[in-house]
Design an enzyme around this catalytic site. Structure first.
Site, PDB file in Angstrom:
ATOM      1  N   GLY A 342     -41.862 -16.446 -22.202  1.00 27.37           N
ATOM      2  CA  GLY A 342     -41.188 -17.633 -22.725  1.00 27.37           C
ATOM      3  C   GLY A 342     -39.912 -17.929 -21.943  1.00 27.37           C
ATOM      4  O   GLY A 342     -39.873 -17.750 -20.721  1.00 27.37           O
ATOM      5  N   GLY A 343     -38.868 -18.338 -22.656  1.00 28.07           N
ATOM      6  CA  GLY A 343     -37.601 -18.704 -22.000  1.00 28.07           C
ATOM      7  C   GLY A 343     -36.992 -17.542 -21.231  1.00 28.07           C
ATOM      8  O   GLY A 343     -36.379 -17.734 -20.179  1.00 28.07           O
ATOM      9  N   GLU A 366     -47.689 -13.886   7.067  1.00 22.77           N
ATOM     10  CA  GLU A 366     -48.769 -13.174   7.782  1.00 22.77           C
ATOM     11  C   GLU A 366     -50.095 -13.927   7.677  1.00 22.77           C
ATOM     12  O   GLU A 366     -51.154 -13.328   7.454  1.00 22.77           O
ATOM     13  CB  GLU A 366     -48.880 -11.717   7.319  1.00 22.77           C
TER      14      GLU A 366
HETATM   15  C1  LIG Z   1     -39.671 -14.774   4.253  1.00 24.24           C
HETATM   16  C2  LIG Z   1     -40.529 -14.884   5.466  1.00 24.24           C
HETATM   17  C3  LIG Z   1     -40.671 -13.801   6.325  1.00 24.24           C
HETATM   18  C4  LIG Z   1     -41.440 -13.922   7.502  1.00 24.24           C
HETATM   19  N1  LIG Z   1     -41.484 -12.860   8.398  1.00 24.24           N
HETATM   20  C5  LIG Z   1     -42.038 -13.060   9.621  1.00 24.24           C
HETATM   21  C6  LIG Z   1     -41.946 -12.058  10.636  1.00 24.24           C
HETATM   22  O1  LIG Z   1     -41.398 -10.967  10.430  1.00 24.24           O
HETATM   23  N2  LIG Z   1     -42.459 -12.321  11.870  1.00 24.24           N
HETATM   24  C7  LIG Z   1     -43.066 -13.518  12.153  1.00 24.24           C
HETATM   25  O2  LIG Z   1     -43.496 -13.707  13.294  1.00 24.24           O
HETATM   26  N3  LIG Z   1     -43.198 -14.481  11.204  1.00 24.24           N
HETATM   27  C8  LIG Z   1     -42.685 -14.288   9.956  1.00 24.24           C
HETATM   28  N4  LIG Z   1     -42.778 -15.273   8.996  1.00 24.24           N
HETATM   29  C9  LIG Z   1     -43.439 -16.528   9.336  1.00 24.24           C
HETATM   30  C10 LIG Z   1     -44.763 -16.746   8.604  1.00 24.24           C
HETATM   31  O3  LIG Z   1     -45.742 -15.866   9.078  1.00 24.24           O
HETATM   32  C11 LIG Z   1     -45.125 -18.240   8.799  1.00 24.24           C
HETATM   33  O4  LIG Z   1     -44.238 -18.990   7.992  1.00 24.24           O
HETATM   34  C12 LIG Z   1     -46.561 -18.533   8.452  1.00 24.24           C
HETATM   35  O5  LIG Z   1     -47.440 -17.937   9.365  1.00 24.24           O
HETATM   36  C13 LIG Z   1     -46.838 -20.059   8.426  1.00 24.24           C
HETATM   37  O6  LIG Z   1     -46.365 -20.669   9.564  1.00 24.24           O
HETATM   38  P1  LIG Z   1     -45.439 -21.980   9.429  1.00 24.24           P
HETATM   39  O7  LIG Z   1     -44.356 -21.659   8.479  1.00 24.24           O
HETATM   40  O8  LIG Z   1     -45.057 -22.415  10.797  1.00 24.24           O
HETATM   41  O9  LIG Z   1     -46.377 -23.056   8.762  1.00 24.24           O
HETATM   42  P2  LIG Z   1     -47.353 -24.075   9.552  1.00 24.24           P
HETATM   43  O10 LIG Z   1     -48.192 -23.329  10.507  1.00 24.24           O
HETATM   44  O11 LIG Z   1     -46.547 -25.204  10.062  1.00 24.24           O
HETATM   45  O12 LIG Z   1     -48.261 -24.576   8.353  1.00 24.24           O
HETATM   46  C14 LIG Z   1     -47.855 -25.586   7.435  1.00 24.24           C
HETATM   47  C15 LIG Z   1     -49.039 -25.849   6.516  1.00 24.24           C
HETATM   48  O13 LIG Z   1     -50.130 -26.377   7.272  1.00 24.24           O
HETATM   49  C16 LIG Z   1     -51.284 -25.585   7.080  1.00 24.24           C
HETATM   50  N5  LIG Z   1     -52.086 -25.582   8.287  1.00 24.24           N
HETATM   51  C17 LIG Z   1     -51.703 -25.288   9.551  1.00 24.24           C
HETATM   52  N6  LIG Z   1     -52.740 -25.386  10.386  1.00 24.24           N
HETATM   53  C18 LIG Z   1     -53.815 -25.738   9.647  1.00 24.24           C
HETATM   54  C19 LIG Z   1     -55.191 -25.992   9.929  1.00 24.24           C
HETATM   55  N7  LIG Z   1     -55.695 -25.886  11.165  1.00 24.24           N
HETATM   56  N8  LIG Z   1     -56.008 -26.330   8.911  1.00 24.24           N
HETATM   57  C20 LIG Z   1     -55.532 -26.435   7.636  1.00 24.24           C
HETATM   58  N9  LIG Z   1     -54.247 -26.200   7.313  1.00 24.24           N
HETATM   59  C21 LIG Z   1     -53.397 -25.857   8.304  1.00 24.24           C
HETATM   60  C22 LIG Z   1     -50.755 -24.198   6.726  1.00 24.24           C
HETATM   61  O14 LIG Z   1     -51.741 -23.426   6.058  1.00 24.24           O
HETATM   62  C23 LIG Z   1     -49.572 -24.577   5.839  1.00 24.24           C
HETATM   63  O15 LIG Z   1     -50.020 -24.858   4.550  1.00 24.24           O
HETATM   64  C24 LIG Z   1     -42.078 -15.143   7.792  1.00 24.24           C
HETATM   65  C25 LIG Z   1     -41.959 -16.229   6.910  1.00 24.24           C
HETATM   66  C26 LIG Z   1     -41.188 -16.118   5.783  1.00 24.24           C
HETATM   67  C27 LIG Z   1     -41.027 -17.337   4.899  1.00 24.24           C
END
Ligand SMILES: Cc1cc2nc3c(=O)[nH]c(=O)nc-3n(C[C@H](O)[C@H](O)[C@H](O)COP(=O)(O)OP(=O)(O)OC[C@H]3O[C@@H](n4cnc5c(N)ncnc54)[C@H](O)[C@@H]3O)c2cc1C
Length: 382
Positions: A342-343, A366
């Protein structure tokens, strides 16, 4: 087929469970509120050997396997995900590339301190302009004599800016392949290298006690010997690292989902409404039963993926299924656990509020859920 844990695995699970309850639980909420890195907890995890779990003793590891790491992650995430992701990223993204692809010199230089938890390493793949499409990497490294000169930036890199971060491994374009595609390689950049700067930590929705930064490389020079593995193998390297990492993230997600069950059962027995504990109402019981079912099936999915990986069998599809399923049900369970509270579920002092804020990233980091579906469909020949 036997999914029961061995005595040794049970003992590990129990010792991490006790540690999570006795050491993590009492102090993590303050770190979470203040957005501070829990150095003392990490130091104690190092002493327990958690950072060395899946590595051989010759490198300072505990001689366990990747499944042992997953068990530890599940138990930590049952209490807190910032601590669990710090371990996951340190081991599976930080130390593992050096263990899998490094030279003897690189292993001797870095592994002992990474495996003891004395130091952390980050994995720099994502960039401000490209995440899911890792082939779109823009960071470049040019060989100039016996040095790589790196220019570019990386986004959202976990464990990259703590006081004990020793290095980041960075993927960079190092040339063009004969077919015209980018040649990607991985390079080790020690912390403090001139030209390598770490931006202040992001303001995040969840995982607020974990360390995440944007990194910039501006004519950053490192020795040619810092190339990790073979030149041009960067793409294959990170695909392998991410396949394994998905099993670990699935374990972490299962831990969060199970933590939601733990907290919900406890609360539903205590909280009174209409003259009875809310747990006496079937509507609440069914929510909890569904949450337990989801945690259980997601656990079996990651056990299966880990078993295939350890047997040396193909596991890409099963790892993607485990990550996709576990992250989906973690979000479901966090939402329902909050509802049951709840709250109070909306108040940060309750662990379920933390679980709710920490769950969403599991569908993104990932490899997003869309990327997992792409991997599964591709593996089915589509
Ligand atoms: C707290 C945190 C920790 C992280 N740690 C690491 C780390 O240690 N090392 C590292 O390298 N990265 C790290 N990341 C990055 C993370 O792996 C990426 O944010 C993730 O892989 C998504 O990439 P993006 O944010 O560029 O999203 P985008 O790739 O821009 O995607 C945006 C949206 O579009 C969708 N999309 C993209 N392509 C397609 C497609 N072909 N078909 C359908 N949908 C699609 C995606 O699923 C998503 O919904 C971290 C992120 C966060 C938030």
């Amino acid at each position: 087929m036997d999914f029961r844990l061995s005595e040794e695995q049970e003992a590990l699970r129990e010792s991490v469970r006790d540690f999570a309850r006795e050491v993590v639980a009492p102090t993590i909420a303050e770190h979470y509120e203040q957005h501070t890195f829990p150095y003392e907890i990490i130091r104690q995890m190092g002493k327990m050997g958690l950072f060395g779990l899946p590595f051989p003793e010759e490198h300072g590891g505990m001689g366990g396997d990747y499944f042992a790491l997953c068990l530890a992650l599940e138990e930590l995430a049952r209490v807190d995900s910032s601590v669990a992701i710090t371990l996951e990223a340190a081991v599976s993204l930080g130390a593992m590339p050096i263990y899998r692809f490094g030279t003897d010199e690189q292993k001797a230089q870095w592994l002992p301190k990474l495996l003891s938890g004395e130091a952390l390493a980050g994995f720099g793949l994502t960039e401000p302009g490209t995440g899911s499409d890792a082939g779109g990497t823009q960071t470049r490294a040019v060989l100039d004599g016996d040095e790589w000169v790196i220019n570019g930036s990386k986004a959202f890199i976990t464990n990259s800016g703590t006081d004990i971060t020793a290095l980041v491994t960075v993927t960079a374009v190092t040339g063009t392949k004969p077919d015209g595609s980018k040649e990607l390689s991985t390079i080790i950049v020690p912390s403090g290298t001139p030209g390598f700067s770490v931006a202040p930590g992001y303001s995040k929705v969840g995982w607020t006690a974990s360390d995440t930064h944007e990194l910039t490389f501006d004519d950053c020079r490192v020795p040619a010997a810092n190339l990790l593995g073979e030149r041009g193998r960067g793409f294959a390297q990170f695909l392998r690292i991410l396949d394994e990492g998905r099993i670990a993230i699935a374990a972490l997600a299962v831990g969060l989902a199970q933590g939601c069950v733990d907290e919900s059962v406890k609360y539903a027995k205590e909280r009174q409404a209409f003259g009875r504990p809310i747990g006496a109402y079937q509507a609440i019981q069914f929510k909890v039963a569904d949450m337990e079912m989801k945690a259980h099936t997601a656990r079996l999915a990651y056990y299966d993926a880990a078993a295939r990986m350890l047997a040396g069998e193909p596991f890409k599809r099963q790892a993607a299924i485990a990550k996709l399923h576990a992250s989906t049900i973690a979000v479901d369970n966090a939402r329902e656990a909050t509802q049951i509270h709840g709250g109070y579920g909306f108040m940060n002092e309750y662990p379920v509020a933390r679980f709710w804020r920490d769950s969403k990233i599991l569908e993104i980091g990932e490899g997003t859920s869309e990327v997992q579906r792409m991997i599964i469909a591709r593996d089915l020949g589509m």
